[in-house]
Design a protein around this motif. Sequence first.
Motif, mmCIF file in Angstrom:
data_model
loop_
_atom_site.group_PDB
_atom_site.id
_atom_site.type_symbol
_atom_site.label_atom_id
_atom_site.label_comp_id
_atom_site.label_asym_id
_atom_site.label_seq_id
_atom_site.Cartn_x
_atom_site.Cartn_y
_atom_site.Cartn_z
ATOM 1 N N TYR A 215 -6.201 -5.583 -7.218
ATOM 2 C CA TYR A 215 -5.492 -4.485 -6.722
ATOM 3 C C TYR A 215 -4.325 -4.715 -6.021
ATOM 4 O O TYR A 215 -3.445 -3.998 -5.665
ATOM 5 N N ASP B 89 -8.737 -10.027 6.467
ATOM 6 C CA ASP B 89 -8.317 -8.882 5.797
ATOM 7 C C ASP B 89 -9.660 -8.481 5.055
ATOM 8 O O ASP B 89 -10.463 -9.229 4.190
ATOM 9 N N GLN C 171 -11.660 -9.924 2.168
ATOM 10 C CA GLN C 171 -11.633 -8.591 1.168
ATOM 11 C C GLN C 171 -12.808 -8.093 0.961
ATOM 12 O O GLN C 171 -12.788 -6.920 1.176
ATOM 13 N N ARG D 208 0.793 -1.338 0.063
ATOM 14 C CA ARG D 208 0.172 0.063 -0.097
ATOM 15 C C ARG D 208 1.080 1.089 -0.098
ATOM 16 O O ARG D 208 2.111 1.060 0.433
ATOM 17 N N SER E 81 -5.769 1.308 -1.902
ATOM 18 C CA SER E 81 -4.676 2.032 -2.314
ATOM 19 C C SER E 81 -4.312 1.726 -3.643
ATOM 20 O O SER E 81 -3.803 0.521 -3.917
HETATM 21 N N1 5AD Z 1 -5.058 -1.411 -1.399
HETATM 22 C C1 5AD Z 1 -5.694 -1.781 -0.214
HETATM 23 N N2 5AD Z 1 -5.149 -2.887 0.603
HETATM 24 C C2 5AD Z 1 -4.770 -3.876 -0.194
HETATM 25 N N3 5AD Z 1 -4.055 -5.205 0.054
HETATM 26 C C3 5AD Z 1 -3.579 -5.724 -0.650
HETATM 27 N N4 5AD Z 1 -3.317 -4.861 -1.632
HETATM 28 C C4 5AD Z 1 -3.938 -3.527 -1.509
HETATM 29 C C5 5AD Z 1 -4.350 -2.422 -2.004
HETATM 30 N N5 5AD Z 1 -3.822 -2.062 -3.365
HETATM 31 C C6 5AD Z 1 -4.446 -5.601 1.483
HETATM 32 C C7 5AD Z 1 -5.470 -6.927 1.373
HETATM 33 C C8 5AD Z 1 -4.248 -8.069 1.580
HETATM 34 C C9 5AD Z 1 -3.288 -7.593 2.561
HETATM 35 C C10 5AD Z 1 -2.051 -7.988 2.880
HETATM 36 O O1 5AD Z 1 -3.302 -6.294 2.166
HETATM 37 O O2 5AD Z 1 -6.497 -6.990 2.119
HETATM 38 O O3 5AD Z 1 -5.067 -9.384 2.035
#
Ligand code: 5AD
Length: 409
Positions: free
Chosen positions: A137, A272, A234, A38, A306
Motif C-alpha cells: 500500500y 499503526d 498494520q 495518504r 488510501s
Molecule cells: N493507506 C492508508 N494508510 C497508509 N499508511 C501508509 N500508506 C497508507 C495507505 N496507502 C499508513 C501505515 C504507515 C503509516 C505511516 O501510514 O499504517 O505505518
Amino acid sequence: MNVHDSDRIRRMIQDAGYAEVQRYEDADLVILNTCYVRENAVDRVKGHLGELNRLRREGRVKRVALTGCIGAAEESAALRRTYDIDLVLGTHNTYELAEFVGLPTMQETYTPELPGTEGGHNAFVTIMTGCNYQCSYCIVPTVRGRMVCRPMGSVIGEVENLVAGGTGYVTLLGQTVDAWRHEGKRFCDLLEAVSEIAPRVWFTTSHPSNMEDRTLKAIGERNTIVKRLHLPVQSGSDRMLKVMHRGYKAERYRRKIEVFREAAPDGTLSTDIIVGHPGETEEDHEQTLRLVEDCAFDSAYIFKFSPRRGTEAATLPGTVPDAVVQRRFLEVLRQVEQNAFTRNQRKVGGEEQIYIRHGSTEDGKAIGETWSGHAVHVNTDAAPGNYVRARIESAGPHVLYAGEADTSV
Ligand code: 5AD
Ligand code: SF4
C-alpha cells in the motif's frame, strides 16, 4: 520526518535572510513541504495551493515552492499544470532550494549527513533515510528511495554537539530505524551508544521484522531511554500481512510485544493499523480486533486504506466499500481506546517525573511526558526541556492529568 525536514528548510531560508511569518498574506515566499502517504494529505495541499493562487493574483504572495514527497511523485506535474508553482523539489534534491532563495549552491545537503536542529531543548537526529521494504500500500519507497544508513560516528558526533549545546532530548529518526546497520554495527549498538551520551532518548519508527529482543530489553534497562515503543503492525491477520508483504506473522508480533511488556512493564506501546486494505474480509478484521485486545495498545494511529498510484495495492481487486471501512475503523478505534483508558487508569495516584515538552498556555497547563512515554497535562510554569514531579490525578484514553508540579527536581 517531515517536521524535521521542515526545520532544516526553515533554517536554510533564514540563513538566506528571510524571516518567518505566520500568515500567507505576509509572505513573499511560501514553501509547502508535503506528505504523500495518504490522499487526504494531497487534498490539504491542493486547498493551500488554491488559496496561494488567489493571493498571488492579488500580488500578496510572490513565489511558491513545493517540496517533499508530493514533489517526488508524478502527481506534482499535474499540480504544476493546475496551480502556479515556481519550483518543485523532491526528497533528494531539496538542497536546490538554496539557489532559489539566493544562497550559494550547496552540495547535496539532504543526505543523512546534514546537521540537524541545534539550540532546541529537544532535537531529531536522522539515522537513516528511505526504506527497503515494498509494502503493498505504501508510496514511501517510491518517493524516499532505498535505505541509506548514516555512519555511526556521524550520528554520535551530532548527538554530542547537540547535548553540548543544551539539548536534553534526542529522537532518532528514520522510516525503519531498527533496520539501521553500518560496518557490522546494528541498531541496538547505536541506540545504546546514544543513550550513554544523551540524557533522554527516543526513536521512531520501527519495523517488527527488524526489532531485536535485545533492543526491547535495552529500552527496559537503560534509564535514559523513554519506555515508549511505536511498532506498526498494520493488521492482525496473517493473510493480510502476507498480501501487504509485511514479512511477519501476527504471532511473531505478539511475541515481540511480550518481550517489550516484560522488559518495560510500565512502558507504552503504540502502533499503526490500516483498515479496508483491498481484499480485507470480516474474518481478517476480527483478527485485527483480537490482536488489538491482546496487545492492549496504549495508543494507535488507525488509517483507512488510501490507494496510492504506483503501489501494488492500488491495482488489487477486492475494494472494501466505504461504509464497511468506516464501521471497521470505528470498531478498531473503540477497542484501542478502551484498552488505553484502562491502562491509563492504572497510572492514577502515582507520582511521576515529567519532561516538559510544551510550556504552559493561558490555563497554566503544560504538556509533558513521563519516562513511561505517557503524555501528561500538568500545572506548571516550568519551561520546555525541564523536569518536574507531580501526582497523576486522573486519566483519559489519550492523556494523563497531573496536579500541581513540584519543580525542585
Ligand atoms: N493507506 C492508508 N494508510 C497508509 N499508511 C501508509 N500508506 C497508507 C495507505 N496507502 C499508513 C501505515 C504507515 C503509516 C505511516 O501510514 O499504517 O505505518
Ligand atoms: Fe512504507 Fe513502512 Fe512498509 Fe517501508 S516499511 S514500505 S515505509 S509501510
